[in-house]
Design a protein around this motif. Structure first.
Motif, PDB file in Angstrom:
ATOM      1  N   PRO A 118      86.564  27.378   9.686  1.00  0.00           N
ATOM      2  CA  PRO A 118      87.061  27.956  10.913  1.00  0.00           C
ATOM      3  C   PRO A 118      88.395  28.657  11.113  1.00  0.00           C
ATOM      4  CG  PRO A 118      86.198  25.554  11.159  1.00  0.00           C
ATOM      5  CD  PRO A 118      86.754  25.771   9.775  1.00  0.00           C
ATOM      6  N   ARG A 119      88.099  29.971  11.757  1.00  0.00           N
ATOM      7  CA  ARG A 119      89.474  30.692  12.060  1.00  0.00           C
ATOM      8  C   ARG A 119      89.895  30.867  13.613  1.00  0.00           C
ATOM      9  NH1 ARG A 119      85.380  33.547   9.367  1.00  0.00           N
ATOM     10  NH2 ARG A 119      85.114  34.981  10.962  1.00  0.00           N
ATOM     11  N   ASP A 120      89.629  29.810  14.261  1.00  0.00           N
ATOM     12  CA  ASP A 120      90.171  29.747  15.592  1.00  0.00           C
ATOM     13  C   ASP A 120      91.600  29.947  15.635  1.00  0.00           C
ATOM     14  OD1 ASP A 120      87.470  28.825  16.274  1.00  0.00           O
ATOM     15  OD2 ASP A 120      88.350  26.715  16.507  1.00  0.00           O
ATOM     16  N   GLY A 121      91.855  31.127  16.431  1.00  0.00           N
ATOM     17  CA  GLY A 121      93.353  31.572  16.781  1.00  0.00           C
ATOM     18  C   GLY A 121      93.902  32.711  15.831  1.00  0.00           C
ATOM     19  N   LEU A 122      92.993  32.792  14.623  1.00  0.00           N
ATOM     20  CA  LEU A 122      93.784  33.774  13.301  1.00  0.00           C
ATOM     21  C   LEU A 122      93.773  35.141  14.005  1.00  0.00           C
ATOM     22  CD1 LEU A 122      94.508  34.278  10.591  1.00  0.00           C
ATOM     23  CD2 LEU A 122      91.940  34.399  10.203  1.00  0.00           C
ATOM     24  N   GLU A 123      92.794  35.734  14.811  1.00  0.00           N
ATOM     25  CA  GLU A 123      92.976  37.227  15.177  1.00  0.00           C
ATOM     26  C   GLU A 123      94.402  37.223  16.181  1.00  0.00           C
ATOM     27  OE1 GLU A 123      91.613  41.075  15.294  1.00  0.00           O
ATOM     28  OE2 GLU A 123      90.857  39.460  14.203  1.00  0.00           O
ATOM     29  N   SER A 124      94.377  36.265  16.988  1.00  0.00           N
ATOM     30  CA  SER A 124      95.760  36.290  17.683  1.00  0.00           C
ATOM     31  C   SER A 124      96.900  36.171  17.073  1.00  0.00           C
ATOM     32  CB  SER A 124      95.614  35.462  18.992  1.00  0.00           C
ATOM     33  OG  SER A 124      95.390  34.046  18.532  1.00  0.00           O
ATOM     34  N   LEU A 125      96.860  35.295  16.128  1.00  0.00           N
ATOM     35  CA  LEU A 125      98.079  34.978  15.231  1.00  0.00           C
ATOM     36  C   LEU A 125      98.283  36.302  14.348  1.00  0.00           C
ATOM     37  CD1 LEU A 125     100.589  33.299  13.626  1.00  0.00           C
ATOM     38  CD2 LEU A 125      98.596  32.976  12.132  1.00  0.00           C
ATOM     39  N   VAL A 126      97.416  36.933  13.763  1.00  0.00           N
ATOM     40  CA  VAL A 126      97.679  38.193  13.191  1.00  0.00           C
ATOM     41  C   VAL A 126      98.324  39.218  14.057  1.00  0.00           C
ATOM     42  CG1 VAL A 126      96.728  40.216  11.924  1.00  0.00           C
ATOM     43  CG2 VAL A 126      95.910  37.762  11.296  1.00  0.00           C
ATOM     44  N   LEU A 127      97.645  39.381  15.347  1.00  0.00           N
ATOM     45  CA  LEU A 127      98.067  40.479  16.191  1.00  0.00           C
ATOM     46  C   LEU A 127      99.548  40.393  16.623  1.00  0.00           C
ATOM     47  CD1 LEU A 127      94.907  40.917  18.262  1.00  0.00           C
ATOM     48  CD2 LEU A 127      95.806  42.555  16.426  1.00  0.00           C
ATOM     49  N   SER A 128      99.991  38.983  16.782  1.00  0.00           N
ATOM     50  CA  SER A 128     101.243  38.573  17.382  1.00  0.00           C
ATOM     51  C   SER A 128     102.358  38.910  16.308  1.00  0.00           C
ATOM     52  CB  SER A 128     101.291  37.145  17.647  1.00  0.00           C
ATOM     53  OG  SER A 128     101.271  36.422  16.777  1.00  0.00           O
ATOM     54  N   ILE A 129     102.175  38.973  14.759  1.00  0.00           N
ATOM     55  CA  ILE A 129     102.990  39.182  14.065  1.00  0.00           C
ATOM     56  C   ILE A 129     102.981  40.794  13.257  1.00  0.00           C
ATOM     57  CG2 ILE A 129     103.196  36.658  13.187  1.00  0.00           C
ATOM     58  CD1 ILE A 129     101.493  37.393  10.849  1.00  0.00           C
ATOM     59  N   GLU A 130     101.926  41.483  13.763  1.00  0.00           N
ATOM     60  CA  GLU A 130     101.662  42.711  13.189  1.00  0.00           C
ATOM     61  C   GLU A 130     102.707  43.575  13.949  1.00  0.00           C
ATOM     62  OE1 GLU A 130      97.363  44.458  11.712  1.00  0.00           O
ATOM     63  OE2 GLU A 130      97.841  44.079  13.879  1.00  0.00           O
ATOM     64  N   SER A 131     103.069  44.739  13.320  1.00  0.00           N
ATOM     65  CA  SER A 131     103.772  45.794  13.989  1.00  0.00           C
ATOM     66  C   SER A 131     103.806  46.893  13.001  1.00  0.00           C
ATOM     67  CB  SER A 131     105.433  45.353  14.271  1.00  0.00           C
ATOM     68  OG  SER A 131     105.919  45.051  12.881  1.00  0.00           O
ATOM     69  N   ASP A 132     103.918  48.100  13.660  1.00  0.00           N
ATOM     70  CA  ASP A 132     104.019  49.388  12.873  1.00  0.00           C
ATOM     71  C   ASP A 132     105.021  49.304  11.703  1.00  0.00           C
ATOM     72  OD1 ASP A 132     102.004  50.442  14.383  1.00  0.00           O
ATOM     73  OD2 ASP A 132     103.127  51.469  15.668  1.00  0.00           O
ATOM     74  N   GLY A 133     104.565  49.883  10.608  1.00  0.00           N
ATOM     75  CA  GLY A 133     105.759  50.210   9.584  1.00  0.00           C
ATOM     76  C   GLY A 133     105.868  48.869   8.784  1.00  0.00           C
ATOM     77  N   LEU A 134     105.397  47.899   9.203  1.00  0.00           N
ATOM     78  CA  LEU A 134     105.581  46.562   8.558  1.00  0.00           C
ATOM     79  C   LEU A 134     104.895  46.748   7.024  1.00  0.00           C
ATOM     80  CD1 LEU A 134     106.991  43.830   9.432  1.00  0.00           C
ATOM     81  CD2 LEU A 134     104.630  43.215   9.900  1.00  0.00           C
ATOM     82  N   SER A 135     105.864  46.310   5.926  1.00  0.00           N
ATOM     83  CA  SER A 135     105.145  46.204   4.617  1.00  0.00           C
ATOM     84  C   SER A 135     104.289  45.165   4.465  1.00  0.00           C
ATOM     85  CB  SER A 135     106.430  46.322   3.463  1.00  0.00           C
ATOM     86  OG  SER A 135     106.764  44.766   3.485  1.00  0.00           O
ATOM     87  N   GLN A 136     103.684  45.058   3.302  1.00  0.00           N
ATOM     88  CA  GLN A 136     102.796  44.034   2.959  1.00  0.00           C
ATOM     89  C   GLN A 136     103.550  42.656   2.871  1.00  0.00           C
ATOM     90  OE1 GLN A 136      99.849  44.485  -0.282  1.00  0.00           O
ATOM     91  NE2 GLN A 136      98.767  42.655   0.132  1.00  0.00           N
TER      92      GLN A 136
END
Length: 98
Positions: free
Chosen positions: A59-77
């Motif tokens: 199960p991936r409950d909450g994964l999408e919101s977690l990724v969106l919360s830590i994502e930002s422009d220009g962030l390296s891998q």
């Protein structure tokens, strides 16, 4: 009248993991929200059988919101992965404390 099995949909789809074109009937549906059973207003992406077999089907409950919360422009891998690892560790810590 019933259609014969040979008259199935012969469309092809592209595997989002490897880019291979496969028959739609031979592909596996992928739902980034993790709930392929809720089909309302969704367009599914597809995986070939080999790529689907390599996925973790937990199960991936909450994964999408977690990724969106830590994502930002220009962030390296590397920066993204470090933030993700920290967020998952924090989440696990809260579960242990609760």
């Amino acid at each position: 009248m019933w259609r014969s099995p040979r008259s199935r949909d012969r469309r092809t789809v592209v595997c989002i993991a490897c880019g291979e074109s496969v028959l739609r009937e031979d592909a596996r549906e992928y739902d980034k929200e993790g709930n392929r059973w809720d089909r309302r207003d969704k367009e599914f992406e597809h995986l070939c059988v080999d790529c689907d077999d390599e996925l973790c089907h937990q199960p991936r409950d909450g994964l999408e919101s977690l990724v969106l919360s830590i994502e930002s422009d220009g962030l390296s891998q590397e920066e993204f992965l470090a933030r993700y690892a920290d967020a998952v560790a924090d989440s696990a810590k809260h579960l242990d404390d609760g």
